[in-house]
Structures are given as structure tokens and as C-alpha cells.
Write a protein that holds these residues in place. Structure first.
Motif, short mmCIF file in Angstrom:
data_model
loop_
_atom_site.label_atom_id
_atom_site.label_comp_id
_atom_site.label_asym_id
_atom_site.label_seq_id
_atom_site.Cartn_x
_atom_site.Cartn_y
_atom_site.Cartn_z
N SER A 134 0.84 -1.21 0.00
CA SER A 134 0.00 0.00 0.00
C SER A 134 0.87 1.25 0.00
O SER A 134 1.87 1.34 0.70
N GLY A 135 0.42 2.22 -0.76
CA GLY A 135 1.13 3.51 -0.79
C GLY A 135 0.37 4.60 -0.09
O GLY A 135 0.71 5.77 -0.22
N SER A 136 -0.70 4.28 0.61
CA SER A 136 -1.51 5.27 1.30
C SER A 136 -2.03 4.68 2.59
O SER A 136 -1.72 3.54 2.94
N LEU A 137 -2.82 5.47 3.29
CA LEU A 137 -3.42 5.02 4.55
C LEU A 137 -4.27 3.78 4.29
O LEU A 137 -5.07 3.75 3.35
N LEU A 138 -4.09 2.76 5.13
CA LEU A 138 -4.78 1.49 4.91
C LEU A 138 -5.28 0.97 6.26
O LEU A 138 -4.53 0.91 7.22
N THR A 139 -6.59 0.61 6.26
CA THR A 139 -7.20 0.04 7.48
C THR A 139 -7.72 -1.35 7.14
O THR A 139 -8.46 -1.52 6.16
N GLN A 140 -7.33 -2.35 7.92
CA GLN A 140 -7.74 -3.72 7.69
C GLN A 140 -8.30 -4.29 9.01
O GLN A 140 -7.86 -3.90 10.09
N PHE A 141 -9.23 -5.22 8.86
CA PHE A 141 -9.90 -5.80 10.02
C PHE A 141 -9.77 -7.31 10.02
O PHE A 141 -9.72 -7.93 8.96
N SER A 142 -9.72 -7.86 11.19
CA SER A 142 -9.92 -9.28 11.41
C SER A 142 -10.95 -9.41 12.54
O SER A 142 -11.50 -8.40 13.01
#
Length: 711
Positions: A134-142
Motif C-alpha cells: 500500500s502507498g496510502s493510509l490502509l485500514t484492515q480488520f480481522s
């Protein structure tokens, strides 16, 4: 089906009791009030979940963006203290499970801890690939985690990034507490409205507590214990201590099976590590173990004023053992060599050395010394190398035969020659190669000039590839005369390289490069075919004259190729139409005597095709004339070093006369090389030498000029 007294039976019994109690309670409860309460709780929970999720996401993204900006300068200047301070502050958040700062390749730089145990490791969790890409802000969930990451940039250049993992269980706990509080209020309201239901609710709570206690005791606690053990195994600690369970239900069986699995994994891990880090033949450390030890040593002593010496030892002519005695004998020889090396190291370096086998016949020794204690690593390495050369030069007994080998050793020093493990190993290999070039069974210290020599040799090898196709390589032919009547009877084909920039390259230089690189196996058949074709042209120009032979040099590497050389010769004779008896193959005395049994078999096969085999440079290999009785050859070529002094050195004249007499007694033709004076020619003819070649008789000339000599 009869149920055993196990977990399944216990669970069914509890569920049956709970069901009966629930049916009795539900009969007296107001269904509408319960439904209303549940709807309120559900709507409230969903609303709180949405609000909490959005709030946590905004807070997390704002926190990561702010932290990324704050980390830009510390990361650019690689200020680990500043990075640690910022990440530790972020990690103090109640719901922050981890904070990671990583470089552009995804390697961890800081994790907020004081010791940074994960420093330098590549991120490999389920989110890592998306985060790195990723080259930008990234939000991931589990299910249990929210991972927020942002790159850290200076202009368009990406320095790395920062990640913060938020524990969703904290937010859920807040929701649960809020919902529980609302439920409590609703229960209170309901209790005021329905006092008669209090006893029933108390019964439900009591029943739930009993069920939870039973589940906790019979199921949750054992599973949690197994989960903790599984995490230890996942972390590489396979020998976990599980309490011995006397339970005879499924959980008890699972715990006992898990304990057996842990013991099995620990045993297999020990076996795998031993195989991964140990050479199976000699029991020494292998390349992987040595490299890790070298990296650790360099990291430990860097800046401490200590010195290291790296010795690369290669067993000389070991391939000959495998080729002549078989691989079983070769393995036995390697085991004996490793034992000798180990014993020699113990005597001269003691515990200050580490020995490893890199594979094949290569051994590497790491020696360390401390100048503060009066130790000179160069002197230690030199003494050890002298001892190794002497020890490995002694004969080795295998299969009731003595094998004479030797060793070539390259030595490089830290920090004088290099400061990294890769550079040290490269330098040691270069120095070992120079010991080979210097004549084998010796040692050489690395020097900067060796790099230039290796570079020149690599460039020469690169330019030699394809030189035949580019027309840079060509054959010249030196006439061979019969001494009795000074009649030309043939010519020797010699390879020449006219380099486009360097001009004529000495054959002794590029032939050695071709031998070492294996290019001779490609050039040899090309030279052979060209020489055979040229010899056919000679006969076509003078069909009625005595047929001229053509002599072609064959390298020791081609001789070791086995039946391939025989097939190449047969193909050339068939394709060019040259009569076999007109082709003479010249082999050096050292190549033949070095592997006499194999050479005898090969030469016998070649002679069966009708060609002639000549032994070139005879007398330079320090072999006895008796070898001529065991090696099937048709002729010997006396080396020019003997011919040069036969007019003034009685010893050279006596040796030359002895070679001629011995060869004639065995029915072998004698050819003298390097005849440059009329007196040499006359003396050789007087002593009965059959043929001769040299500048006095005729210099090597290109094919067209040689054709002119025939006209």
C-alpha cells in the motif's frame, strides 16, 4: 446408542436440565415484555457497534497519520531512540496491541519495546503483504484486530511506514458493559413491574452460573491450557509442560495426545536442526551453520579490536579419486581429510577455531585472535596453513591403496581485507584459487591485486566464449619432418587467438582459461574438425605424394570425458573423410600419467579406430620410462627443454638418447620438439630420432601459407 461417561454425556445432561427449567420459566414470563427488552438491547447494541467502529477507525487513522508525520525525521535519520519514544507512547494506549515501524522492504525497525526483539525481521502476518504494497493510509480488520498503516514519505521517496494494531475486544468490552448496564436497568424496570418474576429470573441466573462454572471447569480451562501450549509451540518452544490429565473423557484424551505431539515435535525439531546445520558425511558444521556463526562473530567483535582469519581449504585433485576409485572411496578420503584437519586445528588453534565443510572437497576454518592478548591472527593462520599443507600432503590409505592429494588454502583477514561475511568468503575463495594457480598444495593470503587478476581472467573467459564463431580463433600449422631424409611427413595444428583489442593472446594464457572454465570441451571438437578438414585438402592438392598426418592436441579435461572423446573423433573422421591413420592426437604426459588406468582404457579405444596417439612434452612429468610399457601410445615428443641444451649439456643429451633408445625398443616413434639449430638436427639424426619440428625446420603458419609449402 449407549453414551459413555464423557464430555458429550455431561453436556447433554446439563442441556436437558436447562431445557426443563427454561420451559417452566418461559411459561410464566410475559412474552411481550421479554421481546421488547430484547429488541431494545439489539437495536442499542447495533447502534453502539456502528458508532464504536466508526469512532475507533477515525481515532486509529488519525493516530497513525499523526504518528507517521512525527516519525518522518527520526526514520530518515534512523534515530532509534526517537522512534522508540514515539512508538512506546503510542503503545501505551489501552487498546493498542502493537506498534510497528518498518522500512520500505517490510523489515521491522522498531516495535516500541526497549530490546526490539523483532528488529530486522520481515513482517509476515496476514496483513503484512497489503501493508507493504500500500502507498496510502490502509485500514484492515480481522475478528479480533483492526490494523491501521500509513507509509512514511519524504517527497516521493518512501522511507517505510508505521502500523498500529487496535484490539477490538476492548471496544467490544465497552459495548458489552454498556449493554449489560442497559440490561440491568431494563431488568430493574421489569422487576418493579413484575415482582413475581424475580424468583424465576434468579433461578435462571443461578442456573447460568452453574452451567458457566461447569463449562469453565470441564471445557474452557483445558482448552485455554492447550491454546497456551500451542502458542509456545508456534513460537518454537516445542518442549511444553502439560499437566498429566487423569480425565477419561474427550478433553483428557486430547490433552494426552497434545502432550505426545509436543514431545514428537521437539524430537523432530532436534533432528531437523542437526540435519540442517551438520554435514551428514563428516559430522562437521555445514555452510549454513558456518555462515550464521561468522555473522554472529562479526557482530560481536565489531569495534572490539579483535581479528579473524578465514581459511578456505580445497583438496587438490580430489576428483581423480572419485573417477578412479569410485565415490565410496572418495567419501572415505573426505572423512579422513576432515579428521586430519580437525586434529591439526586442535593442535595449533585449539578452541579459537571453527571448522566447516562447504560441500564437495571444500573446508572452511574460522580463526579468531585478540591483539590485546598478544595474539597475531596472521601468524596463527600462517602456522595453521603450514601444518594443514604438511598434514594433507601425507598419503591416505583407502581400499588398500595409497592416495596422494594435497590442499590449496586461501587466507583472508578481518578487518584488514573486508568487514562483511560475504566479502570475506569471496576473498577467501579468490585466495584459494590463486593457491591453485600457484601450483597447488600451498597457501596464499588474499591481496587487492587478486581481485584484478580474477577480474581479468573472468573478462578473458567471457571474451573467449564465441571467439571461434567470430573468427578470432584460427589454426596455424607447424611442419613435422622425417630426420632421415628431411621429408615433410605432417604438421601439428596449433590454436591462435587474435584478439580485436589486445592482439595475439599467448596460448599458455587462453588455453588455461579454456581448461579451467570448461570451454575446452567446446573448442576441442571445433579445432579437431577444422584440422581434419584441412588435412583432407592437403591430400587433394597432392594425391600421388606421401600422405601427410595432422597432429591435434587433446586436453586432460577432454581425456576425462570418457567415451565422449572417442565419439567426437569418430564423428570428425566420418564427416571429413580423413583416413584414421593420418590423425595424430597429442596428450601431455602429466594428463596421462595422472590417471594411468583410465587413460590406458581411453587410449586403447582411440587406437582401435586407427588413429595414432602421441605423448607430448615427454620428460617433464617426472615419470619413469617404464610408464611407456603400460600406456598404449604410438609416439613420444621429447620436450623442447631437453633439445635446447643437447649441444652443450651432456646430461640432456644422455637423457634424450635414453628416451630414443627406450622408445625404439618398445616400437614407439620419437619426435623432437624445438629444433632451432642445424647442430641439433644433425645430432638427433645421428642418435636415431625419427621426426622433428621447430623453427629451424619451419615456423607455424596459417592454412593458406602451409598449402603454399606443399605446392
Amino acid at each position: 446408542m449407549k453414551l459413555r461417561n464423557g464430555l458429550q454425556a455431561k453436556f447433554l445432561l446439563i442441556m436437558a436440565l436447562a431445557l426443563v427449567v427454561q420451559l417452566l420459566l418461559l411459561a410464566v414470563l410475559l412474552q411481550r415484555q421479554e421481546r421488547a427488552q430484547e429488541e431494545v438491547i439489539t437495536v442499542t447494541r447495533d447502534a453502539m457497534a456502528g458508532v464504536s467502529s466508526d469512532s475507533l477507525r477515525r481515532r486509529g487513522e488519525g493516530m497513525v497519520l499523526q504518528l507517521g508525520e512525527a516519525l518522518t525525521n527520526p526514520l530518515y535519520y534512523f534515530d532509534l531512540d526517537a522512534i522508540g519514544s514515539l512508538t512506546a507512547s503510542a503503545l501505551n494506549q489501552a487498546d493498542a496491541r502493537y506498534v510497528l515501524v518498518y522500512d520500505a522492504e517490510g523489515n521491522i525497525i522498531h516495535d516500541g519495546s526497549e530490546t526490539i526483539p523483532s528488529y530486522g525481521k520481515r513482517m509476515d502476518d496476514v496483513f503484512a503483504d497489503e501493508v507493504i504494497a500500500s502507498g496510502s493510509l490502509l485500514t484492515q480488520f480481522s475478528e479480533e484486530l483492526m490494523d491501521v498503516s500509513a507509509p512514511i514519505l519524504i517527497g516521493d521517496r518512501r522511507l517505510g511506514g508505521v502500523r498500529v494494531g487496535f484490539d477490538l475486544e476492548v471496544a467490544r468490552g465497552f459495548q458489552d458493559r454498556a449493554v449489560a448496564e442497559m440490561r440491568s436497568q431494563l431488568d430493574g424496570l421489569g422487576s418493579r413491574q413484575l415482582l413475581w418474576a424475580a424468583a424465576m429470573a434468579g433461578g435462571i441466573v443461578l442456573l447460568g452460573a452453574v452451567i458457566l462454572w461447569l463449562i469453565q471447569r470441564w471445557l474452557v480451562s483445558p482448552i485455554r491450557l492447550l491454546a497456551d501450549s500451542a502458542r509456545q509451540i508456534e513460537a518454537g518452544r516445542f518442549e511444553v509442560d502439560l499437566p498429566t490429565s487423569r480425565r477419561r473423557d474427550e478433553v483428557g484424551e486430547l490433552m494426552r495426545a497434545f502432550s505426545r505431539m509436543s514431545a514428537s515435535l521437539a524430537r523432530h525439531d532436534r533432528d531437523i536442526r542437526r540435519m540442517a546445520y551438520t554435514d551428514s558425511l563428516t559430522g562437521l558444521s555445514n555452510r549454513l551453520a558456518f555462515r550464521e556463526a561468522l555473522d554472529e562473530q562479526l557482530l560481536r567483535i565489531r569495534g572490539a579490536g579483535q581479528q579473524l582469519a578465514l581459511l578456505f581449504a580445497d583438496i587438490d585433485d580430489f576428483k581423480r579419486v572419485n573417477d578412479t576409485l569410485g565415490h565410496d572411496a572418495g567419501d572415505e578420503v573426505l572423512v579422513q581429510c576432515s579428521a586430519r584437519i580437525r586434529d591439526t586445528i586442535l593442535r595449533h588453534a585449539g578452541d579459537n577455531a571453527l571448522l566447516a565443510r562447504f560441500g564437495g572437497d571444500e573446508f572452511v576454518i574460522l580463526v579468531h585472535a585478540s591483539p590485546k592478548e598478544g595474539q597475531d591472527v596472521r601468524a596463527v593462520a600462517m602456522a595453521l596453513a603450514d601444518a594443514l599443507v604438511a598434514e594433507l600432503g601425507q598419503p591416505i590409505m583407502t581400499q588398500e591403496r595409497q592416495v596422494f592429494l594435497g590442499t590449496s588454502i586461501g587466507i583472508t583477514l578481518f578487518p584488514d581485507d573486508a568487514s562483511t561475511a560475504t566479502a570475506l568468503m569471496k576473498n577467501g575463495d579468490i585466495a584459494m584459487y590463486q593457491a591453485k594457480v600457484a601450483g597447488k598444495n600451498c597457501y596464499r593470503f588474499y591481496s587487492r591485486a587478486m581481485d584484478l587478476a580474477v577480474e581479468r581472467r573472468v573478462n578473458l573467459e567471457h571474451e573467449l566464449r564465441g571467439a571461434w564463431d567470430r573468427g578470432e580463433l584460427s589454426l596455424v600449422y607447424q611442419p613435422v619432418y622425417r630426420l632421415a631424409d628431411r621429408t615433410m611427413v605432417g604438421a601439428e595444428a596449433l590454436l591462435r587467438w587474435n584478439h580485436p583489442r589486445h592482439g595475439q593472446v599467448a596460448p599458455s594464457v587462453f588455453i588455461d582459461v579454456a581448461e579451467q572454465s570448461g570451454l575446452i570441451e567446446t573448442l576441442g571438437p571445433q579445432v579437431l574438425r577444422a584440422a581434419c578438414s584441412e588435412a583432407v585438402r592437403w591430400q587433394q592438392l597432392r594425391p600421388s605424394a606421401e600422405p601427410l598426418s595432422v597432429a591435434v592436441n587433446v586436453s586432460s579435461r577432454q581425456l576425462r570425458s570418457g567415451g565422449e572423446l572417442v565419439q567426437v573423433v569418430a564423428d570428425c573422421l566420418r564427416d571429413t573423410g580423413l583416413e584414421p591413420e593420418r590423425l595424430h592426437l597429442e596428450l601431455t604426459e602429466t594428463a596421462v600419467i595422472g590417471d594411468e588406468v583410465h587413460a590406458s582404457e581411453m587410449l586403447a579405444q582411440l587406437r582401435e579406430t586407427g588413429i595414432k596417439v602421441l605423448l607430448d612434452d615427454f620428460g617433464t612429468g617426472f615419470s619413469g620410462l617404464s610408464h611407456l610399457r603400460r600406456v598404449p601410445v604410438d609416439g613420444v615428443k621429447i620436450d623442447r627443454s631437453f633439445i635446447a641444451d643437447i649441444l652443450r649439456d651432456p646430461d640432456d643429451l644422455a637423457l634424450t638418447s635414453a628416451i630414443i633408445a627406450m622408445a625404439h625398443s618398445l616400437g614407439i616413434t620419437v619426435i623432437a620438439e624445438g629444433v632451432e639449430k642445424a647442430g641439433q638436427y644433425a645430432l638427433l639424426r645421428e642418435r636415431g630420432c625419427d621426426q622433428a619440428q621447430g623453427y629451424w625446420l619451419g615456423q607455424p603458419v596459417p592454412a593458406n601459407e602451409f598449402l603454399a609449402l606443399l605446392g
